[in-house]
Motif scaffolding. Structure first.
Motif, PDB file in Angstrom:
ATOM      1  N   ALA A 435       0.854  -1.189   0.000  1.00 11.38           N
ATOM      2  CA  ALA A 435       0.000   0.000   0.000  1.00 11.38           C
ATOM      3  C   ALA A 435       0.887   1.235   0.000  1.00 11.38           C
ATOM      4  CB  ALA A 435      -0.932   0.020   1.214  1.00 11.38           C
ATOM      5  N   ALA A 436       0.394   2.297  -0.605  1.00 14.42           N
ATOM      6  CA  ALA A 436       1.047   3.600  -0.565  1.00 14.42           C
ATOM      7  C   ALA A 436       0.320   4.453   0.472  1.00 14.42           C
ATOM      8  CB  ALA A 436       1.023   4.266  -1.935  1.00 14.42           C
ATOM      9  N   PRO A 437       0.991   4.925   1.526  1.00  8.05           N
ATOM     10  CA  PRO A 437       0.294   5.666   2.577  1.00  8.05           C
ATOM     11  C   PRO A 437      -0.527   6.844   2.058  1.00  8.05           C
ATOM     12  CG  PRO A 437       2.529   5.143   3.261  1.00  8.05           C
ATOM     13  CD  PRO A 437       2.430   4.765   1.820  1.00  8.05           C
ATOM     14  N   ASP A 438      -0.036   7.537   1.040  1.00  9.76           N
ATOM     15  CA  ASP A 438      -0.764   8.693   0.525  1.00  9.76           C
ATOM     16  C   ASP A 438      -2.037   8.300  -0.204  1.00  9.76           C
ATOM     17  OD1 ASP A 438       1.159  10.318   1.563  1.00  9.76           O
ATOM     18  OD2 ASP A 438       2.266  10.574  -0.316  1.00  9.76           O
ATOM     19  N   GLN A 439      -2.161   7.022  -0.585  1.00 12.62           N
ATOM     20  CA  GLN A 439      -3.337   6.583  -1.330  1.00 12.62           C
ATOM     21  C   GLN A 439      -4.342   5.834  -0.466  1.00 12.62           C
ATOM     22  OE1 GLN A 439      -1.933   4.324  -4.684  1.00 12.62           O
ATOM     23  NE2 GLN A 439      -0.701   6.016  -5.503  1.00 12.62           N
ATOM     24  N   ILE A 440      -4.044   5.667   0.814  1.00 10.45           N
ATOM     25  CA  ILE A 440      -4.986   5.019   1.721  1.00 10.45           C
ATOM     26  C   ILE A 440      -6.071   6.024   2.100  1.00 10.45           C
ATOM     27  CG2 ILE A 440      -5.265   3.916   3.962  1.00 10.45           C
ATOM     28  CD1 ILE A 440      -2.408   2.949   3.776  1.00 10.45           C
ATOM     29  N   PRO A 441      -7.361   5.683   1.937  1.00  9.34           N
ATOM     30  CA  PRO A 441      -8.447   6.644   2.227  1.00  9.34           C
ATOM     31  C   PRO A 441      -8.720   6.771   3.727  1.00  9.34           C
ATOM     32  CG  PRO A 441      -9.380   4.569   1.468  1.00  9.34           C
ATOM     33  CD  PRO A 441      -7.890   4.412   1.383  1.00  9.34           C
ATOM     34  N   PHE A 442      -7.882   7.494   4.421  1.00 12.87           N
ATOM     35  CA  PHE A 442      -8.061   7.661   5.861  1.00 12.87           C
ATOM     36  C   PHE A 442      -9.267   8.539   6.157  1.00 12.87           C
ATOM     37  CE2 PHE A 442      -3.516   6.542   5.828  1.00 12.87           C
ATOM     38  CZ  PHE A 442      -3.509   5.566   6.814  1.00 12.87           C
ATOM     39  N   ARG A 443      -9.971   8.180   7.214  1.00 14.01           N
ATOM     40  CA  ARG A 443     -11.096   8.972   7.707  1.00 14.01           C
ATOM     41  C   ARG A 443     -10.635   9.733   8.946  1.00 14.01           C
ATOM     42  NH1 ARG A 443     -15.927   7.289   5.466  1.00 14.01           N
ATOM     43  NH2 ARG A 443     -17.067   8.332   7.148  1.00 14.01           N
ATOM     44  N   SER A 444     -11.002  11.003   9.010  1.00 14.93           N
ATOM     45  CA  SER A 444     -10.592  11.862  10.117  1.00 14.93           C
ATOM     46  C   SER A 444     -11.427  11.581  11.359  1.00 14.93           C
ATOM     47  CB  SER A 444     -10.727  13.340   9.724  1.00 14.93           C
ATOM     48  OG  SER A 444      -9.942  13.619   8.585  1.00 14.93           O
ATOM     49  N   LEU A 445     -10.924  12.035  12.497  1.00 13.15           N
ATOM     50  CA  LEU A 445     -11.651  11.890  13.747  1.00 13.15           C
ATOM     51  C   LEU A 445     -12.698  12.994  13.872  1.00 13.15           C
ATOM     52  CD1 LEU A 445      -8.698  11.109  16.193  1.00 13.15           C
ATOM     53  CD2 LEU A 445     -10.143   9.514  14.932  1.00 13.15           C
ATOM     54  N   ALA A 485       3.451  22.645  22.725  1.00 12.42           N
ATOM     55  CA  ALA A 485       2.758  21.387  22.995  1.00 12.42           C
ATOM     56  C   ALA A 485       1.334  21.422  22.457  1.00 12.42           C
ATOM     57  CB  ALA A 485       2.761  21.088  24.491  1.00 12.42           C
ATOM     58  N   ALA A 486       0.670  22.580  22.588  1.00 19.40           N
ATOM     59  CA  ALA A 486      -0.685  22.709  22.040  1.00 19.40           C
ATOM     60  C   ALA A 486      -0.678  22.591  20.514  1.00 19.40           C
ATOM     61  CB  ALA A 486      -1.297  24.043  22.471  1.00 19.40           C
ATOM     62  N   ALA A 487       0.339  23.210  19.880  1.00 19.38           N
ATOM     63  CA  ALA A 487       0.447  23.097  18.421  1.00 19.38           C
ATOM     64  C   ALA A 487       0.715  21.653  18.008  1.00 19.38           C
ATOM     65  CB  ALA A 487       1.564  24.006  17.914  1.00 19.38           C
ATOM     66  N   GLY A 488       1.559  20.954  18.776  1.00 20.05           N
ATOM     67  CA  GLY A 488       1.810  19.550  18.473  1.00 20.05           C
ATOM     68  C   GLY A 488       0.573  18.698  18.654  1.00 20.05           C
ATOM     69  N   GLY A 489      -0.221  18.981  19.689  1.00 20.46           N
ATOM     70  CA  GLY A 489      -1.465  18.249  19.890  1.00 20.46           C
ATOM     71  C   GLY A 489      -2.450  18.477  18.765  1.00 20.46           C
ATOM     72  N   TYR A 490      -2.533  19.732  18.268  1.00 20.46           N
ATOM     73  CA  TYR A 490      -3.431  20.013  17.140  1.00 20.46           C
ATOM     74  C   TYR A 490      -2.988  19.256  15.892  1.00 20.46           C
ATOM     75  CZ  TYR A 490      -5.919  22.548  13.489  1.00 20.46           C
ATOM     76  OH  TYR A 490      -6.704  22.859  12.412  1.00 20.46           O
ATOM     77  N   ARG A 491      -1.666  19.224  15.656  1.00 21.12           N
ATOM     78  CA  ARG A 491      -1.173  18.480  14.492  1.00 21.12           C
ATOM     79  C   ARG A 491      -1.432  16.983  14.650  1.00 21.12           C
ATOM     80  NH1 ARG A 491       2.828  15.573  12.318  1.00 21.12           N
ATOM     81  NH2 ARG A 491       3.346  16.040  10.143  1.00 21.12           N
ATOM     82  N   SER A 492      -1.285  16.471  15.858  1.00 19.15           N
ATOM     83  CA  SER A 492      -1.550  15.067  16.101  1.00 19.15           C
ATOM     84  C   SER A 492      -3.008  14.724  15.833  1.00 19.15           C
ATOM     85  CB  SER A 492      -1.176  14.709  17.546  1.00 19.15           C
ATOM     86  OG  SER A 492      -1.402  13.362  17.802  1.00 19.15           O
ATOM     87  N   TYR A 493      -3.909  15.628  16.203  1.00 25.34           N
ATOM     88  CA  TYR A 493      -5.332  15.421  15.914  1.00 25.34           C
ATOM     89  C   TYR A 493      -5.590  15.432  14.415  1.00 25.34           C
ATOM     90  CZ  TYR A 493     -10.116  16.866  14.969  1.00 25.34           C
ATOM     91  OH  TYR A 493     -11.368  16.978  14.439  1.00 25.34           O
ATOM     92  N   ARG A 494      -4.977  16.367  13.716  1.00 22.28           N
ATOM     93  CA  ARG A 494      -5.205  16.468  12.275  1.00 22.28           C
ATOM     94  C   ARG A 494      -4.657  15.249  11.531  1.00 22.28           C
ATOM     95  NH1 ARG A 494      -8.588  19.790   9.870  1.00 22.28           N
ATOM     96  NH2 ARG A 494      -7.150  20.005   8.098  1.00 22.28           N
ATOM     97  N   LYS A 495      -3.579  14.686  12.035  1.00 18.49           N
ATOM     98  CA  LYS A 495      -2.964  13.540  11.367  1.00 18.49           C
ATOM     99  C   LYS A 495      -3.641  12.219  11.728  1.00 18.49           C
ATOM    100  CE  LYS A 495       0.348  14.865   8.657  1.00 18.49           C
ATOM    101  NZ  LYS A 495       0.394  14.448   7.230  1.00 18.49           N
ATOM    102  N   ALA A 496      -4.285  12.146  12.876  1.00 21.02           N
ATOM    103  CA  ALA A 496      -4.877  10.884  13.313  1.00 21.02           C
ATOM    104  C   ALA A 496      -6.006  10.475  12.376  1.00 21.02           C
ATOM    105  CB  ALA A 496      -5.381  11.000  14.745  1.00 21.02           C
ATOM    106  N   GLY A 497      -6.080   9.204  12.073  1.00 18.51           N
ATOM    107  CA  GLY A 497      -7.131   8.708  11.211  1.00 18.51           C
ATOM    108  C   GLY A 497      -7.092   7.194  11.107  1.00 18.51           C
ATOM    109  N   TYR A 498      -8.131   6.652  10.518  1.00 22.00           N
ATOM    110  CA  TYR A 498      -8.228   5.215  10.331  1.00 22.00           C
ATOM    111  C   TYR A 498      -8.807   4.951   8.946  1.00 22.00           C
ATOM    112  CZ  TYR A 498     -13.258   5.659  11.000  1.00 22.00           C
ATOM    113  OH  TYR A 498     -14.561   6.022  10.852  1.00 22.00           O
ATOM    114  N   ALA A 499      -8.576   3.750   8.453  1.00 21.99           N
ATOM    115  CA  ALA A 499      -9.091   3.364   7.141  1.00 21.99           C
ATOM    116  C   ALA A 499      -9.323   1.870   7.142  1.00 21.99           C
ATOM    117  CB  ALA A 499      -8.123   3.758   6.030  1.00 21.99           C
ATOM    118  N   VAL A 500     -10.366   1.451   6.450  1.00 20.16           N
ATOM    119  CA  VAL A 500     -10.691   0.043   6.291  1.00 20.16           C
ATOM    120  C   VAL A 500     -10.894  -0.214   4.807  1.00 20.16           C
ATOM    121  CG1 VAL A 500     -12.316  -1.807   6.842  1.00 20.16           C
ATOM    122  CG2 VAL A 500     -11.760  -0.076   8.551  1.00 20.16           C
ATOM    123  N   GLU A 501     -10.039  -1.060   4.254  1.00 19.35           N
ATOM    124  CA  GLU A 501     -10.180  -1.420   2.838  1.00 19.35           C
ATOM    125  C   GLU A 501      -9.444  -2.727   2.586  1.00 19.35           C
ATOM    126  OE1 GLU A 501      -8.262   1.094   0.064  1.00 19.35           O
ATOM    127  OE2 GLU A 501      -6.321   1.080   1.089  1.00 19.35           O
ATOM    128  N   GLY A 502     -10.008  -3.523   1.695  1.00 16.01           N
ATOM    129  CA  GLY A 502      -9.350  -4.767   1.312  1.00 16.01           C
ATOM    130  C   GLY A 502      -9.073  -5.710   2.461  1.00 16.01           C
TER     131      GLY A 502
END
Length: 590
Positions: A435-445, A485-502
């Motif tokens: 899999a290519a990470p950029d092509q995985i359809p992640f869903r945001s929190l 730390a607050a900026a890092g937490g915001y970035r961590s939230y924006r990056k967090a995600g999950y995907a289910v495929e295949g």
């Protein structure tokens, strides 16, 4: 097994075992003697006592190493590896051949000088590694490997017959064709009861390509054309083959043909280009270790060189320019240490596929060789360090069942490659995880999960900074740390995600280091959904995923999922599958 019936290791084990015991004491003793010599304090009698104590420790370590060598015996008999060892406490160990998963070898400097290797034997469970042979000759190590695979003569009889023409031999639950393992039992399964006779399975374990069929044209490395085969048969080096004979390797390295008599296809070999060694070591952890070592060395400079007072000199300097200059110097020396560590660890890094095994070789001073069965891989983790992101580079790790010394430990499959090379690389070595990470359809929190990522650490830092502001100078710098730390937490939230495929569950995390975990549903041992009081009030939950890896397993957690989504994933994995597209806020009965 009687002690007189087994084999002993090479006598170099005495030296290596002794040095291992002395390693923790050598640096303190050297610092003690050097500081005494520079300070010119104390009497000569005091120095003699110090030397006597050091000599006694060295002699005691060598005596203990000799006793360990003398009482260590091993033998392969009755379908098991039997070991008897121990000086004060005698221990006997029996490892059935069918339970041996991997044999890892390493060569330190002394090993290379005497032509020896260290061998580690690992099974699916227990303490890792289960058996360590500190010093074996290369011929003895090869015999031991063949004996554990059932290919060597033990006690005057062959443990298993291996056909030279590609006939499969069934020994201890592992089918071997030539020197390459063709099949392994999957996690939690016992030895294979039966395997079909005839040609061995396809060389690429887990691949959708059937044995004998041509590989897809879209593969990153197509099969070699007849011209390349003729060039190889004539003994010409790969570089002399006709142009276009083989697809170029996207990693900047070279591809080595490994052509067993039973496998018509060439097996891939990937090498780390030397130029990437300067970036492979630039990780957040390595830089942190480098900074720690630098300040630790400066703190010891007062003892070794009494006239050198680095921290007193730093305290006398002030001003923003001096601060920036010192910060740049610290980062520069940390970078040098990180690059040096990278060269020592990753020099000559090679990963290749042999039958159903991935073989990893790396190291400058100590050559390490690791063997990982492809069918034992439970998950693939792709990481991108902060410094790598502008160059679009990433590292690939694998989580292997029954492998590793610590909980959650993963094995580095390749230290650094371009992001566009990830999918072809995984497709060729372990297709189940391609899999290519950029092509995985992640869903945001959901948006209400933001405060769970941003608030806890910044609030603690802000409270501590407020107290330090009144008591300590420069206490206001703590508020800057809270904002970061607050900026890092915001970035961590924006990056967090999950995907289910295949049939795979993918989890994405990001703080300073971005990480993508790819897990097939059938590899998940169990899922856990947990809620604290605040999460229950907001309708959120945390998902905990557990894999079979290491003595205690490997665990990964994602917080901030909607409760309905977490329950869907939980029920889906419980029925040996995952819902195709779980939507937040929708409860599905599976």
């Amino acid at each position: 097994m009687k002690i007189s019936d087994g084999k002993r290791q090479h006598k170099l084990m005495i030296v290596l075992s002794s040095l291992r015991h002395l390693k923790e004491l050598l640096i303190p003793l050297l610092v003690l003697f050097v500081s005494h010599g520079f300070q010119r304090e104390g009497s000569d009698r005091d120095l003699y006592w110090r030397l006597a104590v050091g000599a006694a420790l060295v002699v005691g370590a060598f005596v203990w190493g000799f006793l360990r060598w003398w009482w260590f015996r091993y033998q392969v008999e009755d379908g098991a590896l039997r070991i008897e060892a121990g000086v004060l406490v005698k221990k006997q160990m029996s490892i059935p051949l069918g339970r041996v998963q991997t044999l890892d070898t390493s060569e330190g400097i002394l090993h290379r000088v005497f032509g020896l290797v260290q061998v580690q034997v690992q099974t699916a469970g227990g303490t890792k590694p289960e058996a360590v042979f500190t010093a074996l000759s290369r011929s003895e190590a090869q015999w031991l490997e063949r004996a554990l695979r059932g290919e060597a003569a033990v006690g005057g009889a062959e443990v298993g017959a291996v056909g030279g023409g590609g006939e499969a031999a069934l020994t201890a639950g592992v089918a071997y064709a030539g020197d390459a393992p063709a099949a392994y039992g999957s996690c939690g399964e016992g030895p294979a009861a039966a395997l079909p006779a005839g040609p061995p399975p396809a060389a690429y374990a887990g691949s959708a390509t059937p044995p004998g069929a041509a590989r897809p044209a879209a593969s990153a490395h197509a099969a070699e054309p007849p011209a390349a085969a003729e060039a190889a048969a004539s003994g010409a080096p790969p570089d002399t083959a006709a142009p276009g004979a083989s697809a170029p390797l996207p990693l900047g390295g070279s591809r080595t043909a490994v052509a067993p008599a039973t496998a018509p296809e060439q097996e891939p070999v990937y090498r780390l280009p030397a130029g990437r060694l300067f970036l492979a070591g630039l990780t957040v952890n390595n830089l942190g270790v480098g900074i720690s070592l630098l300040f630790a060395g400066l703190s010891q400079a007062d003892d070794v060189f009494p006239g050198f007072r680095p921290f007193r000199l730093l305290a006398e300097l002030s001003g923003p320019r001096v601060f920036l200059l010192l910060a740049a110097a610290v980062l520069f020396f940390s970078w040098l240490l990180a690059v040096g560590s990278s060269i020592v660890r990753f020099a000559g890094f090679t990963v290749s596929l042999h039958g159903g095994d991935l073989r990893i070789t790396r190291g400058l001073l100590e050559r390490n060789k690791v063997t990982l069965p492809v069918r034992r891989i439970q998950a693939v983790r792709i990481t991108r360090e902060l410094i790598w992101r502008p160059f679009r580079l990433a590292a690939v790790h694998v989580v292997c069942a029954g492998y590793g010394n610590r909980q959650g430990e993963s094995t580095l499959l390749f230290p650094l490659m371009r992001e566009e090379e990830l999918e072809p690389f995984l497709r060729e070595l372990c297709p189940e995880f391609a899999a290519a990470p950029d092509q995985i359809p992640f869903r945001s929190l959901p948006g209400k999960a933001l405060w769970g990522y941003m608030l806890p650490l910044p609030l603690i830092l802000a409270a501590a900074s407020g107290a330090a502001w009144w008591l300590l100078p420069y206490g206001e710098w703590g508020f800057l740390a809270a904002a970061l730390a607050a900026a890092g937490g915001y970035r961590s939230y924006r990056k967090a995600g999950y995907a289910v495929e295949g049939g795979r569950l993918s989890l994405r995390h990001g703080y300073l280091t971005d990480s993508v975990l790819i897990v097939p549903a059938r590899r998940i041992q169990y899922l856990t959904v947990a809620q604290n009081p605040l999460q229950r009030r907001s309708g959120l939950a945390a998902l905990r995923l557990s894999l079979a890896a290491g003595p205690l397993g490997s665990h990964y957690r994602m917080k901030g999922l909607s409760y309905s989504t977490a329950i869907e994933l939980l029920h889906g994995a419980g029925r040996n599958g995952i819902p195709a597209d779980p939507k937040p806020g929708v409860r599905t009965d599976l």
